[in-house]
Motif scaffolding. Structure first.
Motif, PDB file in Angstrom:
ATOM      1  N   HIS A  88     -52.887 -33.735   4.122  1.00 60.19           N
ATOM      2  CA  HIS A  88     -53.297 -32.497   4.565  1.00 60.19           C
ATOM      3  C   HIS A  88     -52.149 -31.562   4.481  1.00 60.19           C
ATOM      4  O   HIS A  88     -51.162 -31.924   3.617  1.00 60.19           O
ATOM      5  N   MET A  89     -52.533 -30.214   4.981  1.00 63.34           N
ATOM      6  CA  MET A  89     -51.623 -29.068   4.528  1.00 63.34           C
ATOM      7  C   MET A  89     -49.934 -29.491   5.206  1.00 63.34           C
ATOM      8  O   MET A  89     -49.114 -29.111   4.439  1.00 63.34           O
ATOM      9  N   ILE A  90     -49.927 -30.014   6.205  1.00 61.90           N
ATOM     10  CA  ILE A  90     -48.567 -30.493   6.724  1.00 61.90           C
ATOM     11  C   ILE A  90     -47.787 -31.175   5.692  1.00 61.90           C
ATOM     12  O   ILE A  90     -46.661 -31.164   5.824  1.00 61.90           O
ATOM     13  N   HIS A  91     -48.571 -32.221   4.870  1.00 65.22           N
ATOM     14  CA  HIS A  91     -47.764 -33.199   3.968  1.00 65.22           C
ATOM     15  C   HIS A  91     -47.378 -32.282   2.935  1.00 65.22           C
ATOM     16  O   HIS A  91     -46.112 -32.432   2.183  1.00 65.22           O
ATOM     17  N   HIS A  92     -48.075 -31.189   2.356  1.00 64.32           N
ATOM     18  CA  HIS A  92     -47.703 -30.307   1.221  1.00 64.32           C
ATOM     19  C   HIS A  92     -46.571 -29.524   1.837  1.00 64.32           C
ATOM     20  O   HIS A  92     -45.674 -29.155   0.982  1.00 64.32           O
ATOM     21  N   LEU A  93     -46.476 -29.145   3.011  1.00 64.69           N
ATOM     22  CA  LEU A  93     -45.364 -28.360   3.817  1.00 64.69           C
ATOM     23  C   LEU A  93     -44.197 -29.199   3.583  1.00 64.69           C
ATOM     24  O   LEU A  93     -42.778 -28.695   3.576  1.00 64.69           O
ATOM     25  N   LEU A  94     -44.427 -30.552   4.020  1.00 62.59           N
ATOM     26  CA  LEU A  94     -43.059 -31.475   4.027  1.00 62.59           C
ATOM     27  C   LEU A  94     -42.526 -31.626   2.482  1.00 62.59           C
ATOM     28  O   LEU A  94     -41.304 -31.880   2.405  1.00 62.59           O
ATOM     29  N   THR A  95     -43.555 -31.802   1.451  1.00 61.44           N
ATOM     30  CA  THR A  95     -43.118 -31.572  -0.006  1.00 61.44           C
ATOM     31  C   THR A  95     -42.071 -30.415  -0.393  1.00 61.44           C
ATOM     32  O   THR A  95     -41.133 -30.664  -0.748  1.00 61.44           O
ATOM     33  N   ALA A  96     -42.709 -29.146   0.530  1.00 62.03           N
ATOM     34  CA  ALA A  96     -41.885 -27.889  -0.006  1.00 62.03           C
ATOM     35  C   ALA A  96     -40.465 -27.990   0.752  1.00 62.03           C
ATOM     36  O   ALA A  96     -39.437 -27.583   0.115  1.00 62.03           O
ATOM     37  N   PHE A  97     -40.445 -28.569   1.857  1.00 60.64           N
ATOM     38  CA  PHE A  97     -39.427 -28.805   2.870  1.00 60.64           C
ATOM     39  C   PHE A  97     -38.140 -29.529   1.996  1.00 60.64           C
ATOM     40  O   PHE A  97     -36.964 -29.303   1.801  1.00 60.64           O
ATOM     41  N   LEU A  98     -38.713 -30.710   1.693  1.00 61.45           N
ATOM     42  CA  LEU A  98     -37.789 -31.557   0.584  1.00 61.45           C
ATOM     43  C   LEU A  98     -37.431 -31.075  -0.632  1.00 61.45           C
ATOM     44  O   LEU A  98     -36.222 -31.118  -1.102  1.00 61.45           O
TER      45      LEU A  98
END
Length: 399
Positions: free
Chosen positions: A126-136
């Motif tokens: 989901h979008m939250i998983h891609h945001l976690l990728t961007a954060f890392l």
């Protein structure tokens, strides 16, 4: 009369003590390595060179004290301090370039592992998983920029470009951190498709505050430590950062309260109870991480010897690694809905429930548009019905 005489004597003694204090200079009792005096009657340029030997090593500071009658003061002061090498970092910061580079490699490995997990389960990402990728990714870039910045300061005494890049990436990482925490804590994209008005207002208030906190941190980093301006900007950063930590807790607590009320829904007790436990653990994890990095790490740094100041960076980064791993494990994309599974003990407690959480299949039940959120976003079960085909299933047309 006797009482008045005693009071007059006390006032006279107090006035005498005050006059003495006004004539004292803080440098009279100070342990000075080098003192430079600028008599008002004969000011002149002074140039001094001091070498610190091994038996006098320590943490030194430069202070200016104006003794005597108050009067305007104007002067230019230029200092160049370095350790043998020359090494322009302090003794406690000398290992930092290597330490930060090692942690950069560790976070890079974590980023690669997370991207691999998301790609293997891209149908359930989901979008939250891609945001976690961007954060890392921002975390990796920020820590490498800090390592390179410290390296150039160590060698040249100054690093303009990498210092600017580090401050920029650190600010973006901090803003992204609070954004991700709020979105995960409210169940966005995992349990509901959008944020409600209260959650949007929280984000619109927290993100600008976090931007202000990072501006204050940048200004404080560029000011001489110990100056009044440094203390003011540092205190502003601490105050705003703690305020942001408190504000992001409100939507998470509200979501937990909503799940508590939802446990009474017939036929969904086990599902909502597991979600409640999951988000309670998330809230506790965020609370411990924020308290540890804001309070415990600060106290730990003040307890360290001046040669071991780099250890507080190690402690903070290790805490970050543990926090990221726990969050990634709890909310990773998976086709078995691991973030809603029961533990063996919990499964025994709720084995009589109508819902089988451990065997739940996302294609059997729409977990991301729960019925308790339908009225919140204007969805009605009797009006809209979505059917998600199973992977590989053949569609049948009426004969």
């Amino acid at each position: 009369d006797t009482e008045n005489a005693v009071l007059d004597k006390m006032r006279a003694e107090l006035k005498e003590e005050t006059a003495k204090d006004q004539n004292l200079c803080p440098l009279d009792d100070a342990d000075l390595l080098l003192g430079l005096e600028f008599p008002p009657s004969d000011p002149k340029d002074q140039d001094k060179h001091v070498v610190i030997t091994a038996d006098t090593e320590g943490l030194y500071e430069v202070s200016f004290v104006h003794c005597g009658e108050p009067s305007p003061v104007d002067f230019d002061f230029l200092s160049e301090m370095f350790n043998p090498g020359p090494n322009y970092l302090t003794a406690g910061e000398t290992p930092l370039p290597t330490v930060l580079f090692v942690f950069g490699l560790i976070f890079s490995g974590m980023l690669a592992g997370w991207i691999s997990v998301v790609r293997r389960n891209k149908l359930h990402a989901h979008m939250i998983h891609h945001l976690l990728t961007a954060f890392l990714l921002l975390k990796v870039l920020a820590i490498f920029a800090q390592a390179i910045d410290k390296h150039f300061i160590k060698v040249n005494g100054v690093s303009v470009t990498w210092n600017f890049l580090f401050h920029l990436l650190r600010a973006l990482r901090a803003i992204m951190f609070f954004l991700v925490v709020v979105l995960i804590g409210t169940g966005w994209s995992l349990l509901k498709p959008a944020l409600d008005q209260r959650e949007r207002k929280t984000l619109l208030f927290v993100l600008p505050l976090q931007l202000l906190a990072n501006i204050a941190l940048v200004v404080a980093d560029e000011l001489p430590q110990g100056s009044s301006a440094f203390m003011h900007w540092r205190d502003l950063f601490i105050l705003v950062d703690i305020l942001c930590c408190m504000l992001v807790a409100f939507p998470i607590v509200a979501h937990i309260s909503h799940l508590e009320r939802s446990t009474a829904i017939e036929g969904k007790e086990a599902v909502n109870l597991v979600k409640l436990k999951q988000f309670r653990r998330f809230y506790l994890t965020v609370l411990i991480y924020a308290y540890f990095t804001r309070v415990i790490a600060f106290l730990f740094a003040n307890m360290l010897n001046f040669k071991l100041q780099w250890l507080h960076v190690v402690v903070e980064e290790v805490a970050s690694i543990v926090f990221y791993v726990l969050i990634a494990k709890a909310f990773r994309p998976t086709n078995r809905s691991q973030y809603l599974q029961l533990s063996p003990n919990e499964r025994d407690d709720y084995e009589g429930s109508n819902s089988s959480i451990g065997d739940m299949d996302p294609y059997d039940q729409d977990m991301f548009f729960e019925s308790e959120h339908q009225s919140e976003f204007g969805l009605r079960e009797d009006v809209v019905e979505l059917t998600v085909p199973r992977p590989g299933a053949r569609s049948r047309s009426p004969a």
